[in-house]
Design a protein around this motif. Sequence first.
Motif, PDB file in Angstrom:
ATOM      1  N   UNK A 130     -10.087  35.781  84.034  1.00 39.50           N
ATOM      2  CA  UNK A 130      -8.997  34.601  83.173  1.00 39.50           C
ATOM      3  C   UNK A 130      -7.699  35.211  83.352  1.00 39.50           C
ATOM      4  N   UNK A 131      -6.822  34.284  83.101  1.00 37.70           N
ATOM      5  CA  UNK A 131      -5.459  34.413  83.102  1.00 37.70           C
ATOM      6  C   UNK A 131      -4.667  34.071  81.873  1.00 37.70           C
ATOM      7  N   UNK A 132      -3.555  34.749  81.333  1.00 37.62           N
ATOM      8  CA  UNK A 132      -3.147  34.133  80.145  1.00 37.62           C
ATOM      9  C   UNK A 132      -1.501  34.238  80.506  1.00 37.62           C
ATOM     10  N   UNK A 133      -0.892  33.142  80.069  1.00 38.13           N
ATOM     11  CA  UNK A 133       0.499  33.026  80.439  1.00 38.13           C
ATOM     12  C   UNK A 133       1.308  32.787  79.290  1.00 38.13           C
ATOM     13  N   UNK A 134       2.361  33.554  79.012  1.00 39.32           N
ATOM     14  CA  UNK A 134       3.575  33.142  77.999  1.00 39.32           C
ATOM     15  C   UNK A 134       4.900  32.932  78.884  1.00 39.32           C
ATOM     16  N   UNK A 135       5.639  31.865  78.063  1.00 42.28           N
ATOM     17  CA  UNK A 135       6.863  31.780  78.261  1.00 42.28           C
ATOM     18  C   UNK A 135       7.901  32.945  77.813  1.00 42.28           C
ATOM     19  N   UNK A 136       8.562  33.533  78.588  1.00 45.38           N
ATOM     20  CA  UNK A 136       9.477  34.704  77.992  1.00 45.38           C
ATOM     21  C   UNK A 136      10.935  34.490  78.111  1.00 45.38           C
ATOM     22  N   UNK A 137      11.284  33.494  78.973  1.00 45.47           N
ATOM     23  CA  UNK A 137      12.773  33.328  79.037  1.00 45.47           C
ATOM     24  C   UNK A 137      13.042  31.830  79.383  1.00 45.47           C
ATOM     25  N   UNK A 138      14.015  31.215  78.945  1.00 45.35           N
ATOM     26  CA  UNK A 138      14.592  29.960  79.524  1.00 45.35           C
ATOM     27  C   UNK A 138      15.897  30.216  80.077  1.00 45.35           C
ATOM     28  N   UNK A 139      15.943  29.858  81.492  1.00 44.45           N
ATOM     29  CA  UNK A 139      17.104  29.834  82.286  1.00 44.45           C
ATOM     30  C   UNK A 139      17.877  28.464  82.387  1.00 44.45           C
ATOM     31  N   UNK A 140      19.383  28.680  82.220  1.00 42.21           N
ATOM     32  CA  UNK A 140      20.029  27.563  82.291  1.00 42.21           C
ATOM     33  C   UNK A 140      20.519  27.376  83.639  1.00 42.21           C
ATOM     34  N   UNK A 141      21.758  27.167  83.907  1.00 42.41           N
ATOM     35  CA  UNK A 141      22.224  27.162  85.166  1.00 42.41           C
ATOM     36  C   UNK A 141      21.925  25.601  85.788  1.00 42.41           C
ATOM     37  N   UNK A 142      22.068  25.743  87.227  1.00 43.70           N
ATOM     38  CA  UNK A 142      21.933  24.416  88.088  1.00 43.70           C
ATOM     39  C   UNK A 142      20.646  23.862  87.949  1.00 43.70           C
ATOM     40  N   UNK A 143      19.872  24.719  87.873  1.00 46.39           N
ATOM     41  CA  UNK A 143      18.220  24.225  87.484  1.00 46.39           C
ATOM     42  C   UNK A 143      17.392  24.776  86.360  1.00 46.39           C
ATOM     43  N   UNK A 144      17.915  24.409  85.128  1.00 44.79           N
ATOM     44  CA  UNK A 144      17.215  24.854  84.185  1.00 44.79           C
ATOM     45  C   UNK A 144      15.609  25.155  84.405  1.00 44.79           C
TER      46      UNK A 144
END
Length: 455
Positions: free
Chosen positions: A242-256
Amino acid sequence: MKDKKWMLSLTLGLVLVAALGFWGYRQADARRTMEAALNNKYQRAFYDLTTHVQNMEVLLSKTLVGQETRQDTFLLMNLWQEADAAQKELGQIPVPDGLMTRTMKYLTQVGDYANTLAKQTIDGKPKTDEQWRTLRYLYSQSSGLNEELHNIESHVADGRLTLSELTTQTRKGLRKEGPQLANNNLQTLDKKMQQFPTLIYDGPFSDHLADKKPLGITGDSINADQARSKALGFIDRRGNKDYVANVVHTQKGRTPSYQVDITSCPVRENERITAAISRQGGNVLWMLNSRAIGDKKVSLESAGDRAAKFLAGKGFKNMQSTYHEVQDRLAIYNFAATQGGVVLYPDLVKVSVALDTGQVVGFEASNYWDSHRDRKISAPRLTLAQARKKLSPHLEGVSGGRLALIPLSPDTETLTYEFKGNLGKDVFLVYINADNGREERLLRVVDTEEGVLTV
């Protein structure tokens, strides 16, 4: 009393010896530091020299295949600049003036000839047969000198040749032992001026969309939970883990985008999967699995099939494999989208396959999302036969002729016929404008053990 004087003399002597020893050590250390600095300077000049000469050889080859005066002007001006830069770098390497006379003369001739022809082509005058033969001669010289410069580069890289030592050899050994040293060092370079190739892999067209608004990113915005689900659904799972996922960062810029880290349960040692999911539309921009790759067990053909099936399973339809390379048990494949039989080179996707298990461990689709959309592609005004007549008569073994859309600038795409042909042992791709017959691009193809590359 005498014993005291003797002890004092001995002590003073030891102090003097120690002082001299320390001074000598400091002098030797300073000399080593200076020699290291000089050697770094000379090595940088040497490596820059090889780069400029490499660029000269590629540009010379393209002038032989090119038929358009507009394209020739661009190539010849670049050739002039590369030859001038190579002369300056060669002047930084500490060898006797007479030792490199022929090499310097060759660089001067290439630069002067390119400058003269560039002025001619600016006026719209094409190359004559005699000028073409001269360029062919200059090209044969540059390409024939590849082996020697590469040999010298390898000697520098493994420490057999230290360029700073040439400052003393210049005064001593090189003049006296010139014929002997020529077999392994720089005197041979005066006979054979070469360049070892810096092969540019990324498909023939890739660096053209630096600031353009992504055209393939559409739809509603997603939240972090949806980004995690997108990432988990995209990875190439192996085994029953099984795999678990976590959002660790939000990137702005040309393609958020959201950066998502994915780990297996239980955790596999040295494995970390990271993906970037666009905030608009929830598209996977890239994915990388950093696990260690074992011994090669999967063929390149099977890996290519695996990459194609992976793309199709993730919704990338009508994709065509173009070029590939191998990097240390990792096969990297470029795919371009197609529409109505036309290859869309701006819409590139890169898929990396581990050659131990065939698992997809890398994915990159920035160019694809920057460019992809349904295009209105008009029928070509020129037939295949008419476009073929626009090729240089010096090109041999011409094949192909498929329609391909190529980028000329961030805002301009052009429909072309893509031809493949040879000039001696060299292979080229030539792109002829499907509407006006103009030669739009020239690329040289290099087939190596690592893959098919273009320069």
